[in-house]
Design an enzyme around this catalytic site. Structure first.
Site, PDB file in Angstrom:
ATOM      1  N   ASP A  47      -1.078 -71.575  18.826  1.00 59.71           N
ATOM      2  CA  ASP A  47      -0.227 -71.756  17.780  1.00 59.71           C
ATOM      3  C   ASP A  47       1.022 -71.134  18.137  1.00 59.71           C
ATOM      4  O   ASP A  47       1.447 -69.826  18.125  1.00 59.71           O
ATOM      5  CB  ASP A  47      -0.792 -71.258  16.436  1.00 59.71           C
ATOM      6  N   TYR A  52       9.839 -68.873  17.432  1.00 61.99           N
ATOM      7  CA  TYR A  52       8.996 -67.458  18.093  1.00 61.99           C
ATOM      8  C   TYR A  52       9.742 -67.308  19.482  1.00 61.99           C
ATOM      9  O   TYR A  52       9.594 -66.341  19.844  1.00 61.99           O
ATOM     10  CB  TYR A  52       7.572 -67.982  18.291  1.00 61.99           C
ATOM     11  N   LYS A  77       6.071 -75.933  15.967  1.00 59.30           N
ATOM     12  CA  LYS A  77       6.511 -76.359  14.606  1.00 59.30           C
ATOM     13  C   LYS A  77       8.174 -76.619  14.718  1.00 59.30           C
ATOM     14  O   LYS A  77       9.066 -75.816  15.673  1.00 59.30           O
ATOM     15  CB  LYS A  77       6.525 -74.831  13.657  1.00 59.30           C
ATOM     16  N   HIS A 110       7.802 -76.212   9.631  1.00 60.00           N
ATOM     17  CA  HIS A 110       7.461 -74.875   9.444  1.00 60.00           C
ATOM     18  C   HIS A 110       7.751 -74.483   8.021  1.00 60.00           C
ATOM     19  O   HIS A 110       6.729 -73.568   7.716  1.00 60.00           O
ATOM     20  CB  HIS A 110       8.434 -74.074  10.476  1.00 60.00           C
ATOM     21  N   ILE A 230      -5.970 -68.690  13.154  1.00 63.68           N
ATOM     22  CA  ILE A 230      -5.017 -68.584  14.630  1.00 63.68           C
ATOM     23  C   ILE A 230      -4.655 -66.731  14.625  1.00 63.68           C
ATOM     24  O   ILE A 230      -3.553 -66.614  14.523  1.00 63.68           O
ATOM     25  CB  ILE A 230      -3.801 -69.502  14.494  1.00 63.68           C
ATOM     26  N   SER A 233      -2.935 -61.936  18.858  1.00 69.18           N
ATOM     27  CA  SER A 233      -3.052 -60.583  19.436  1.00 69.18           C
ATOM     28  C   SER A 233      -2.241 -60.834  20.942  1.00 69.18           C
ATOM     29  O   SER A 233      -2.240 -61.910  21.443  1.00 69.18           O
ATOM     30  CB  SER A 233      -4.292 -59.950  19.549  1.00 69.18           C
ATOM     31  N   ASN A 242     -11.622 -60.799  18.823  1.00 69.40           N
ATOM     32  CA  ASN A 242     -11.214 -61.768  17.863  1.00 69.40           C
ATOM     33  C   ASN A 242     -11.867 -63.231  18.159  1.00 69.40           C
ATOM     34  O   ASN A 242     -12.261 -64.238  17.278  1.00 69.40           O
ATOM     35  CB  ASN A 242      -9.816 -62.027  17.568  1.00 69.40           C
TER      36      ASN A 242
HETATM   37  N1  LIG Z   1       3.647 -70.954   9.721  1.00 64.87           N
HETATM   38  C1  LIG Z   1       4.084 -69.725   9.311  1.00 64.87           C
HETATM   39  O1  LIG Z   1       5.072 -69.699   8.706  1.00 64.87           O
HETATM   40  C2  LIG Z   1       3.323 -68.722  10.258  1.00 64.87           C
HETATM   41  C3  LIG Z   1       3.789 -67.310   9.665  1.00 64.87           C
HETATM   42  C4  LIG Z   1       3.221 -66.160  10.445  1.00 64.87           C
HETATM   43  C5  LIG Z   1       2.221 -66.369  11.263  1.00 64.87           C
HETATM   44  N2  LIG Z   1       1.978 -67.802  11.749  1.00 64.87           N
HETATM   45  C6  LIG Z   1       1.100 -67.872  12.838  1.00 64.87           C
HETATM   46  O2  LIG Z   1      -0.124 -67.049  12.550  1.00 64.87           O
HETATM   47  C7  LIG Z   1      -0.205 -66.330  13.472  1.00 64.87           C
HETATM   48  C8  LIG Z   1      -1.177 -65.198  13.008  1.00 64.87           C
HETATM   49  O3  LIG Z   1      -0.423 -64.363  12.066  1.00 64.87           O
HETATM   50  P1  LIG Z   1       0.024 -62.988  12.181  1.00 64.87           P
HETATM   51  O4  LIG Z   1       0.542 -62.978  13.654  1.00 64.87           O
HETATM   52  O5  LIG Z   1       1.244 -62.925  11.242  1.00 64.87           O
HETATM   53  O6  LIG Z   1      -0.799 -61.883  11.794  1.00 64.87           O
HETATM   54  P2  LIG Z   1      -2.405 -61.701  12.134  1.00 64.87           P
HETATM   55  O7  LIG Z   1      -3.084 -62.667  12.980  1.00 64.87           O
HETATM   56  O8  LIG Z   1      -3.360 -61.680  10.704  1.00 64.87           O
HETATM   57  O9  LIG Z   1      -2.386 -60.185  12.758  1.00 64.87           O
HETATM   58  C9  LIG Z   1      -1.755 -59.752  13.782  1.00 64.87           C
HETATM   59  C10 LIG Z   1      -1.761 -58.270  14.173  1.00 64.87           C
HETATM   60  O10 LIG Z   1      -2.819 -57.702  14.154  1.00 64.87           O
HETATM   61  C11 LIG Z   1      -3.386 -57.105  15.160  1.00 64.87           C
HETATM   62  N3  LIG Z   1      -4.605 -57.558  15.608  1.00 64.87           N
HETATM   63  C12 LIG Z   1      -5.063 -58.498  16.213  1.00 64.87           C
HETATM   64  N4  LIG Z   1      -6.464 -58.462  16.433  1.00 64.87           N
HETATM   65  C13 LIG Z   1      -6.846 -57.241  15.616  1.00 64.87           C
HETATM   66  C14 LIG Z   1      -8.142 -56.640  15.671  1.00 64.87           C
HETATM   67  N5  LIG Z   1      -8.958 -57.411  16.046  1.00 64.87           N
HETATM   68  N6  LIG Z   1      -8.128 -55.319  15.114  1.00 64.87           N
HETATM   69  C15 LIG Z   1      -6.967 -55.106  14.704  1.00 64.87           C
HETATM   70  N7  LIG Z   1      -5.696 -55.515  14.877  1.00 64.87           N
HETATM   71  C16 LIG Z   1      -5.571 -56.547  15.193  1.00 64.87           C
HETATM   72  C17 LIG Z   1      -2.176 -57.618  16.088  1.00 64.87           C
HETATM   73  O11 LIG Z   1      -1.783 -56.591  17.068  1.00 64.87           O
HETATM   74  P3  LIG Z   1      -1.666 -56.799  18.801  1.00 64.87           P
HETATM   75  O12 LIG Z   1      -0.915 -57.920  19.027  1.00 64.87           O
HETATM   76  O13 LIG Z   1      -0.808 -55.710  18.950  1.00 64.87           O
HETATM   77  O14 LIG Z   1      -3.121 -56.507  19.354  1.00 64.87           O
HETATM   78  C18 LIG Z   1      -0.777 -57.862  15.180  1.00 64.87           C
HETATM   79  O15 LIG Z   1      -0.200 -56.731  14.756  1.00 64.87           O
HETATM   80  C19 LIG Z   1       1.226 -65.812  14.205  1.00 64.87           C
HETATM   81  O16 LIG Z   1       0.876 -65.240  15.393  1.00 64.87           O
HETATM   82  C20 LIG Z   1       1.533 -67.281  14.172  1.00 64.87           C
HETATM   83  O17 LIG Z   1       1.135 -68.089  15.165  1.00 64.87           O
HETATM   84  C21 LIG Z   1       2.700 -68.860  11.101  1.00 64.87           C
END
Ligand SMILES: NC(=O)c1ccc[n+]([C@@H]2O[C@H](COP(=O)([O-])OP(=O)(O)OC[C@H]3O[C@@H](n4cnc5c(N)ncnc54)[C@H](OP(=O)(O)O)[C@@H]3O)[C@@H](O)[C@H]2O)c1
Length: 278
Positions: A47, A52, A77, A110, A230, A233, A242
């Protein structure tokens, strides 16, 4: 040993892996490396988004992996500043160029930007791109029921997916019910509450029972709800753990305990007012 990723069937009969890798906040180089790592572990879905600024890195990671195109799933997006029929079309084609792909598997709007009044024209551009084969499936992100209803009423095309903020602290029961009624798949962004689930004492206690981590328990809970996830990390060890969520299941009691963590807590912006780039 992790089992292979399950697929869901979208409302257009296309199949999408239920777990993929998110790459928000990853640099081009980090995204390239993360995609390679993820594909080695068994992920088959990535994703990204034009905002980004790592579509090029994702594309290189896909090339490095060297898998047949039909074996993996890529989402990108259309950013807020590119809404409108012509702009969205051009932006999507630029994304394809950066990714080095002829088509994406899923193209999303988006954010709705309701104040800009352009999401309907943007949706029509996505329908045209789908009809031309440049996006196999089309959907939206951060849309509320009123925005979804308008797309459906005006075009008759129901988004395949709505990618929205969802995690144990913000579970979205009403929105999910609307999705279910209309055949829209819920895809959770920030499924790990941006890493916060790792520090949650209740999730830690549940995780200990299964010999798993809180993040794995949160992902298992999402999957059991039928949600597409999604997790992001760029850390190889976390990318791997994960994905190790297909070899256990939660008891009903533990599912209920996680359900009780809901506190309607948003970590990201409210789609009704979010206007960046409008
Ligand atoms: N459509 C939208 O508006 C929108 C908005 C936000 C996000 N997204 C999408 O959703 C994806 C995921 O959301 P997100 O990045 O906001 O948050 P998330 O996946 O909930 O969390 C990511 C964070 O958690 C850490 N992490 C990952 N696996 C872990 C584990 N097993 N234990 C502890 N910490 C862990 C990562 O660190 P490290 O990377 O340092 O390991 C990062 O800081 C994004 O990457 C993006 O593709 C979409």
């Amino acid at each position: 040993m992790s089992k292979s990723v399950p697929y869901v069937t979208l409302n257009d009969d296309k199949m999408m892996p239920q777990l993929g890798l998110g790459v928000w906040k990853a640099s081009e180089d980090q995204a390239r490396q993360a995609v390679r790592e993820a594909f080695e572990v068994g992920y088959r879905s990535i994703d990204t988004a034009s905002i980004y600024e790592n579509e090029g890195g994702v594309g290189l990671g896909l090339q490095d992996a060297g898998l047949p195109r039909e074996s993996y799933f890529v989402t990108t997006k259309v950013w807020n500043a590119d809404q409108g029929f012509d702009q969205a079309r051009e932006a999507a084609l630029r994304s394809l160029e950066r990714l080095g792909l002829d088509y994406v598997d899923l193209l999303l709007i988006h954010w709705p930007l309701p104040m800009a009044e352009r999401y309907l024209d943007t949706w029509k551009a996505l329908i045209a791109l789908r009809d031309e084969g440049r996006a196999l499936s089309i959907g939206v992100s951060n849309f509320n029921p009123s925005h979804l209803q308008r797309l459906i009423d005006e075009t008759g095309v129901v988004p395949a997916v709505n990618q929205v903020e969802a995690h144990p602290y913000f579970q979205r029961a009403d929105l999910r019910a609307f999705h279910q009624e209309h055949g829209i798949h819920t895809e959770a962004w920030s499924p790990l509450a941006q890493g916060k689930v790792a520090e949650d004492p209740q999730l830690q206690a549940i995780a200990a029972k299964y010999g798993k981590s809180p993040a794995q328990v949160a992902l298992r809970w999402h999957l059991d709800n039928g949600t597409i996830v999604i997790p992001k990390s760029v850390t190889p060890e976390r990318i791997r753990i994960n994905f190790e969520v297909f070899d256990f299941s939660l008891t009903e009691e533990d599912r209920q305990s996680i359900q009780a963590l809901d506190r309607q807590q948003r970590l990201g912006p409210d789609p009704e007012t979010f206007a960046m780039g409008a």
